[in-house]
Write an enzyme that holds these catalytic residues in place. Structure first.
Site, PDB file in Angstrom:
ATOM      1  N   ASN A 247     -23.589 -65.357 -47.711  1.00 59.59           N
ATOM      2  CA  ASN A 247     -24.301 -66.565 -47.264  1.00 59.59           C
ATOM      3  C   ASN A 247     -25.807 -66.522 -47.517  1.00 59.59           C
ATOM      4  O   ASN A 247     -26.440 -67.565 -47.644  1.00 59.59           O
ATOM      5  CB  ASN A 247     -23.976 -66.901 -45.794  1.00 59.59           C
TER       6      ASN A 247
ATOM      7  N   GLU B 180     -24.770 -56.315 -38.145  1.00 56.40           N
ATOM      8  CA  GLU B 180     -25.109 -57.708 -37.813  1.00 56.40           C
ATOM      9  C   GLU B 180     -23.835 -58.511 -38.021  1.00 56.40           C
ATOM     10  O   GLU B 180     -23.435 -58.781 -39.153  1.00 56.40           O
ATOM     11  CB  GLU B 180     -26.262 -58.171 -38.700  1.00 56.40           C
TER      12      GLU B 180
ATOM     13  N   CYS C   3     -24.603 -66.961 -39.686  1.00 55.43           N
ATOM     14  CA  CYS C   3     -24.126 -66.349 -38.429  1.00 55.43           C
ATOM     15  C   CYS C   3     -24.887 -66.889 -37.237  1.00 55.43           C
ATOM     16  O   CYS C   3     -24.468 -66.697 -36.097  1.00 55.43           O
ATOM     17  CB  CYS C   3     -24.327 -64.835 -38.467  1.00 55.43           C
TER      18      CYS C   3
ATOM     19  N   GLU D  74     -33.015 -55.942 -37.490  1.00 58.67           N
ATOM     20  CA  GLU D  74     -33.537 -56.102 -38.847  1.00 58.67           C
ATOM     21  C   GLU D  74     -34.792 -56.955 -38.760  1.00 58.67           C
ATOM     22  O   GLU D  74     -34.775 -58.026 -38.142  1.00 58.67           O
ATOM     23  CB  GLU D  74     -32.487 -56.785 -39.724  1.00 58.67           C
TER      24      GLU D  74
HETATM   25  C1  SIN Z   1     -27.443 -64.660 -40.938  1.00 58.94           C
HETATM   26  O1  SIN Z   1     -26.911 -65.710 -40.689  1.00 58.94           O
HETATM   27  O2  SIN Z   1     -26.783 -63.634 -41.110  1.00 58.94           O
HETATM   28  C2  SIN Z   1     -28.946 -64.517 -41.063  1.00 58.94           C
HETATM   29  C3  SIN Z   1     -29.683 -65.731 -40.762  1.00 58.94           C
HETATM   30  C4  SIN Z   1     -31.178 -65.568 -40.736  1.00 58.94           C
HETATM   31  O3  SIN Z   1     -31.745 -64.611 -41.243  1.00 58.94           O
HETATM   32  O4  SIN Z   1     -31.801 -66.460 -40.196  1.00 58.94           O
END
Ligand code: SIN
Length: 503
Positions: free
Chosen positions: A171, A270, A304, A481
């Site tokens: 993604n 994550e 996510c 992270e």
């Molecule tokens: C993710 O959806 O895994 C990361 C989204 C983000 O860095 O904002």
């Protein structure tokens, strides 16, 4: 296809930067590999029209072995360099990302489907991790601690964990790489990366950039292949790999955690999210709508951290649903390469099937369709397009309230008061991201303390940034992270008790 390094330099820096040509080789142990041990290849397709955009060697355990051997050989010298030396190479890489933004964005949209403006944004986001960690690497400080005896001193030092691995998702094909690679390199580690099979091309572009920036051979490898379990089990079994950072599903995260036990690898996981997005009736409604739109529709709902359960206080729920539906229906669906398109295809047919299933289930259980609710295949090249959808009167009996939908569906669930919504928002095994909108300062503080989530947007639908510690609680994983916490993930702490100091 045995091509000299110069070819790849030209390829990545010149021709590929100005046209549609893709890198069709893996980057293993500091060299480009046009043929793998198995002799197999696999195709990368464009989710907007189903066309094959590249044919890649299908890497496996053998290539991962070469990658880890090279990483183990290269890492000690990298660790001995000064942080400033490492930062200089990282800054060059970030600079190249900005310079090649158009090309990189195009590759990303071709393989992943997200609108080109989002891809451009992701390249800048990806570069920001490299830039930020290049500087933060200069601040890896130790400590001295007062000892218990006059002739002793206690020193605390930080050292790189060594060879690390990353398994990255489709993604965010570039940013989820640099979010791991940035701190790893800054800390003095080497990294082998297994990117998602659906989006390997952006990962290979990242490798070409770091190579061109002058990263020593072997420190970085990108091994792509369809044998996910073979590649992954190699990483998990090899005791030289001291840490794995994984972004993906909770199901796979749990498996990796079990496998990590045998070599006691450090992990950052994550994992899945199921974000609540809470709108109180005292909120700035337009800001809440824009926040919901940004959070829900980023990457067509395939992140996510996307808002998955939109709780709106009952007295404003109907108005909120209608105004969100207006905004969602004004979005332009199409091939992400077309300027002005704001909703591209979902990544693959399976993703659309899940969305269809969730919407169908919600409607059968009494949700109201405000807008959308259908595939849009007739007008587009593939089965992968789904209309931006708003469902009103959703509730906890429905799948949309139980699992990540990972698609462009905003399910609105009315609530009556603060205590109730906190309890409902926390009623999940996930704890990645949560959002809320309110003008009440006391409530801002109460919710930040009570919501069981690692990443919180208070009056903010887009909280992610390189300098902040992104990550989850509960079954959304652990490890951070971004931020100085993100660098700590790649550092071991040692303490030294120094005796014999007294004369
Ligand atoms: C993710 O959806 O895994 C990361 C989204 C983000 O860095 O904002």
């Amino acid at each position: 296809m045995d091509r000299p390094l110069e070819f790849h330099r030209r390829h990545a820096a010149g021709r590929a930067a100005t046209n549609a040509e893709m890198i069709e080789e893996l980057f293993v142990g500091g060299g480009w590999l046009g043929r793998v041990a198995s002799g197999k290849t696999f195709e990368v397709t464009n989710p907007a029209n189903g066309a094959t955009i590249a044919v890649l060697p299908d890497g496996g355990r053998e290539e991962m072995q070469t990658a880890v051997d090279a990483a183990a050989a290269a890492q000690p010298e990298w660790a001995e360099r000064t942080a400033a030396d490492r930062a200089a190479i990282m800054r060059s890489a970030a600079h190249l990302m900005h310079e090649r933004k158009e090309h990189l964005a195009r590759v990303m949209t071709l393989e992943q489907g997200k609108p080109i403006t989002e891809s451009r944004g992701e390249i800048v986001y990806a570069a920001s991790f490299v830039e930020w960690f290049a500087e933060e690497g200069k601040r890896v400080y130790g400590e001295t601690i007062p000892a218990s005896f006059p002739d002793k001193r206690i020193l605390v030092i930080k050292r790189p964990v060594g060879v690390t691995a990353a398994i990255t998702p489709w993604n965010f094909p570039a940013a989820m790489i640099t979010r791991k690679l940035g701190p790893a390199l800054a800390a003095g580690c080497a990294m082998v990366i297994k990117p998602a099979r659906l989006t390997p091309l952006s990962a290979l572009e990242m490798a070409a950039i770091f190579e061109q920036a002058g990263l020593p051979k072997g420190l970085l490898s990108v091994v792509v292949g369809t044998d996910t379990s073979g590649i992954t089990s190699f990483i998990m079994e090899d005791e030289r790999v001291r840490k794995l950072s994984f972004t993906g599903s909770t199901e796979v995260g749990k498996l990796l955690m079990k496998q990590a036990a045998d070599t006691m690898k450090r992990l950052s996981l994550e994992l899945g999210g199921h974000a609540p997005f809470i709108v109180f009736d005292d909120a700035d409604m337009e800001a809440a709508l824009e926040g919901a739109l940004a959070s829900k529709m980023r990457n067509m709902g395939q992140t996510c951290v996307c808002a998955n359960r939109i709780f709106v206080q009952r007295d404003v729920a109907e108005e909120f649903a209608e105004r969100l539906a207006e905004k969602m229906s004004a979005m332009k669906v199409g091939d992400g390469l077309e300027e002005g398109v704001t909703v591209g295809p979902l990544v693959e047919p399976k993703a659309v099937e899940k969305v269809e299933h969730h919407v169908q289930d919600a409607l059968e259980k009494g949700a109201k369709l405000v807008v959308g609710g259908e595939r849009l295949n007739a007008n587009y090249g593939t089965e992968n397009f789904y209309a931006p959808t708003v469902l009103a009167d959703a509730d906890e009996t429905m799948l949309v309230a139980k699992e990540e939908t990972f698609g462009p569906v905003a399910a609105i669930m009315p609530f009556d008061n603060e205590d109730e919504v906190i309890e409902r928002a926390n009623d999940t095994v996930y704890g990645l991201a949560a959002y809320y909108f309110t003008r009440d300062v006391g409530r801002v503080v109460r919710l930040m303390e009570k919501l069981e989530y690692g990443t919180i947007g208070a009056n903010d639908g887009m909280p992610s940034t390189a300098q902040a510690p992104f990550g989850g609680l509960k079954e959304s994983g652990f490890g951070r992270e971004g931020g100085h916490q993100g660098l700590e993930e790649y550092l071991d702490t040692k303490y030294v008790s120094l005796g014999g100091v007294a004369r």
